[in-house]
Design a protein around this motif. Structure first.
Motif, PDB file in Angstrom:
ATOM      1  N   UNK A  86       0.835  -1.212   0.000  1.00 47.69           N
ATOM      2  CA  UNK A  86       0.000   0.000   0.000  1.00 47.69           C
ATOM      3  C   UNK A  86       0.863   1.253   0.000  1.00 47.69           C
ATOM      4  N   UNK A  87       1.938   1.250   0.785  1.00 48.82           N
ATOM      5  CA  UNK A  87       2.843   2.398   0.825  1.00 48.82           C
ATOM      6  C   UNK A  87       3.473   2.634  -0.548  1.00 48.82           C
ATOM      7  N   UNK A  88       3.951   1.572  -1.161  1.00 45.01           N
ATOM      8  CA  UNK A  88       4.559   1.699  -2.491  1.00 45.01           C
ATOM      9  C   UNK A  88       3.521   2.175  -3.495  1.00 45.01           C
ATOM     10  N   UNK A  89       2.321   1.638  -3.406  1.00 45.39           N
ATOM     11  CA  UNK A  89       1.246   2.045  -4.315  1.00 45.39           C
ATOM     12  C   UNK A  89       0.920   3.523  -4.180  1.00 45.39           C
ATOM     13  N   UNK A  90       0.850   4.011  -2.939  1.00 47.28           N
ATOM     14  CA  UNK A  90       0.520   5.427  -2.754  1.00 47.28           C
ATOM     15  C   UNK A  90       1.664   6.314  -3.249  1.00 47.28           C
ATOM     16  N   UNK A  91       2.895   5.877  -3.055  1.00 45.02           N
ATOM     17  CA  UNK A  91       4.034   6.653  -3.562  1.00 45.02           C
ATOM     18  C   UNK A  91       4.037   6.668  -5.091  1.00 45.02           C
ATOM     19  N   UNK A  92       3.741   5.546  -5.696  1.00 45.14           N
ATOM     20  CA  UNK A  92       3.685   5.485  -7.164  1.00 45.14           C
ATOM     21  C   UNK A  92       2.561   6.372  -7.688  1.00 45.14           C
ATOM     22  N   UNK A  93       1.436   6.388  -7.005  1.00 43.09           N
ATOM     23  CA  UNK A  93       0.315   7.233  -7.399  1.00 43.09           C
ATOM     24  C   UNK A  93       0.727   8.705  -7.340  1.00 43.09           C
ATOM     25  N   UNK A  94       1.441   9.072  -6.281  1.00 42.23           N
ATOM     26  CA  UNK A  94       1.914  10.449  -6.145  1.00 42.23           C
ATOM     27  C   UNK A  94       2.873  10.808  -7.280  1.00 42.23           C
ATOM     28  N   UNK A  95       3.769   9.891  -7.612  1.00 43.27           N
ATOM     29  CA  UNK A  95       4.733  10.143  -8.698  1.00 43.27           C
ATOM     30  C   UNK A  95       4.005  10.344 -10.016  1.00 43.27           C
TER      31      UNK A  95
END
Length: 114
Positions: A37-46
Motif C-alpha cells: 500500500x505504501x509503495x502504491x501510494x508513492x507510485x500514485x503520487x509520482x
C-alpha cells in the motif's frame, strides 16, 4: 541457450514458490500488504506529480554533486598538507638534531668546568 532459459525459468518458479510459502504466515502477509500500500501510494503520487518528483531528484543530485565537490576539495587540501609535511619533516629533524648536538656540547662543557 535452452539450458539458460530453463535455469531462469527455474529461478523464477522457485522465487514465486518461496514468496507464496512466506505469505502463509499472517504477520508476513500483513507486513507485505502494508508495504504494498505504501509503495502504491508513492507510485500514485509520482504519476500525479511528475514535475515535482523530477525537481526533487534534480535537487538531490545537485546536493550530491556539491558534496562530492566539497569532499574532492578537502582531499586535495589534505594531499597538499601531506606533501608539505613530507617536505618539512626532514628539515625539522635536521634542526632538532643540530640543536641537540649544540646543547649537548654546552652541557658537556659545563660539566667539565664543574
Amino acid at each position: 541457450m535452452n539450458k539458460r532459459s530453463k535455469m531462469v525459468d527455474g529461478m523464477l518458479i522457485g522465487a514465486l514458490v518461496g514468496a507464496a510459502i512466506s505469505l502463509l504466515d499472517k504477520e508476513t502477509r500483513e507486513h507485505f500488504l502494508l508495504n504494498s500500500k505504501k509503495v502504491g501510494s508513492k507510485m500514485k503520487y509520482v504519476v500525479q506529480h511528475p514535475n515535482e518528483v523530477v525537481q526533487s531528484v534534480k535537487a538531490n543530485m545537485e546536493n550530491v554533486r556539491n558534496t562530492v565537490d566539497d569532499v574532492s576539495r578537502d582531499l586535495d587540501f589534505l594531499r597538499d598538507k601531506m606533501n608539505e609535511l613530507r617536505e618539512t619533516t626532514p628539515k625539522i629533524l635536521d634542526i632538532v638534531s643540530e640543536t641537540k648536538e649544540f646543547v649537548g656540547k654546552h652541557i658537556d662543557k659545563d660539566k667539565k668546568e664543574l
